[in-house]
Motif scaffolding. Structure first.
Motif, PDB file in Angstrom:
ATOM      1  N   ASP A  88       0.826  -1.209   0.000  1.00 57.38           N
ATOM      2  CA  ASP A  88       0.000   0.000   0.000  1.00 57.38           C
ATOM      3  C   ASP A  88       0.861   1.260   0.000  1.00 57.38           C
ATOM      4  O   ASP A  88       0.329   2.365  -0.107  1.00 57.38           O
ATOM      5  CB  ASP A  88      -0.917   0.009   1.234  1.00 57.38           C
ATOM      6  CG  ASP A  88      -1.943  -1.103   1.180  1.00 57.38           C
ATOM      7  OD1 ASP A  88      -2.354  -1.481   0.063  1.00 57.38           O
ATOM      8  OD2 ASP A  88      -2.324  -1.606   2.252  1.00 57.38           O
ATOM      9  N   GLU A  89       2.178   1.092   0.142  1.00 59.05           N
ATOM     10  CA  GLU A  89       3.077   2.243   0.098  1.00 59.05           C
ATOM     11  C   GLU A  89       3.001   2.893  -1.290  1.00 59.05           C
ATOM     12  O   GLU A  89       2.835   2.194  -2.289  1.00 59.05           O
ATOM     13  CB  GLU A  89       4.504   1.802   0.414  1.00 59.05           C
ATOM     14  CG  GLU A  89       4.661   1.289   1.832  1.00 59.05           C
ATOM     15  CD  GLU A  89       6.032   0.718   2.120  1.00 59.05           C
ATOM     16  OE1 GLU A  89       6.962   0.917   1.312  1.00 59.05           O
ATOM     17  OE2 GLU A  89       6.186   0.076   3.179  1.00 59.05           O
ATOM     18  N   PRO A  90       3.100   4.224  -1.369  1.00 57.12           N
ATOM     19  CA  PRO A  90       2.873   4.932  -2.637  1.00 57.12           C
ATOM     20  C   PRO A  90       3.678   4.410  -3.839  1.00 57.12           C
ATOM     21  O   PRO A  90       3.139   4.296  -4.935  1.00 57.12           O
ATOM     22  CB  PRO A  90       3.258   6.378  -2.314  1.00 57.12           C
ATOM     23  CG  PRO A  90       3.068   6.498  -0.847  1.00 57.12           C
ATOM     24  CD  PRO A  90       3.387   5.144  -0.269  1.00 57.12           C
ATOM     25  N   ASP A  91       4.950   4.065  -3.633  1.00 59.98           N
ATOM     26  CA  ASP A  91       5.760   3.621  -4.778  1.00 59.98           C
ATOM     27  C   ASP A  91       5.553   2.148  -5.117  1.00 59.98           C
ATOM     28  O   ASP A  91       6.118   1.644  -6.081  1.00 59.98           O
ATOM     29  CB  ASP A  91       7.245   3.921  -4.544  1.00 59.98           C
ATOM     30  CG  ASP A  91       7.768   3.378  -3.224  1.00 59.98           C
ATOM     31  OD1 ASP A  91       6.968   2.844  -2.430  1.00 59.98           O
ATOM     32  OD2 ASP A  91       8.982   3.491  -2.988  1.00 59.98           O
ATOM     33  N   ARG A  92       4.727   1.451  -4.352  1.00 62.68           N
ATOM     34  CA  ARG A  92       4.441   0.035  -4.605  1.00 62.68           C
ATOM     35  C   ARG A  92       2.980  -0.213  -4.977  1.00 62.68           C
ATOM     36  O   ARG A  92       2.666  -1.225  -5.590  1.00 62.68           O
ATOM     37  CB  ARG A  92       4.773  -0.793  -3.358  1.00 62.68           C
ATOM     38  CG  ARG A  92       6.244  -0.821  -3.049  1.00 62.68           C
ATOM     39  CD  ARG A  92       6.514  -1.551  -1.764  1.00 62.68           C
ATOM     40  NE  ARG A  92       7.931  -1.853  -1.651  1.00 62.68           N
ATOM     41  CZ  ARG A  92       8.536  -2.116  -0.514  1.00 62.68           C
ATOM     42  NH1 ARG A  92       7.860  -2.143   0.615  1.00 62.68           N
ATOM     43  NH2 ARG A  92       9.823  -2.379  -0.501  1.00 62.68           N
TER      44      ARG A  92
END
Length: 122
Positions: free
Chosen positions: A70-74
């Motif tokens: 859920d991290e922005p770059d993933r």
């Protein structure tokens, strides 16, 4: 059985689905080149446990934690089914690219090691 060297095209070519195989893949981050890894901030191994009928791969990530993807770059690059990560060959190819490049220059580190069974497990 260990493959001396094969690239992601071998996975996408159907060899896993035909043999019932699995693969260990070494993935690496290369943020300095503008690509942030889905799986790691440095390097680690993942296990590709199968190829689905829709062509996507099922992966076990030993560094899986709640919210990791859920991290922005993933976000949006993989999806989860329970603890199994689902993604396509293009993501895998990007993830192993630094290892493939490094293994072309040395014989020490390979991006993939393929395993398969012949016959039924008892």
């Amino acid at each position: 059985v260990r493959s001396p060297h094969f690239k992601c095209e071998a996975l996408s070519g159907g060899s896993m689905s035909r043999t019932g195989g699995a693969a260990i893949a070494l993935v690496a981050n290369r943020a300095s080149e503008g690509y942030v890894s889905v799986f790691t901030r440095k390097e680690h191994y993942i296990t590709i446990i199968g190829k689905r009928c829709d062509g996507l791969f099922e992966i076990l990530d030993p560094n899986l934690y709640d919210g990791k993807f859920d991290e922005p770059d993933r976000k949006g690059r993989v999806r989860l089914m329970g603890k199994v990560v689902i993604t396509g060959a293009e993501v895998l190819k990007e993830e192993v690219e630094p290892i493939v490049r490094r293994s072309e220059n040395t014989d020490k580190t390979k991006a993939f090691h393929l395993f398969w069974r012949s016959g039924c497990a008892k």
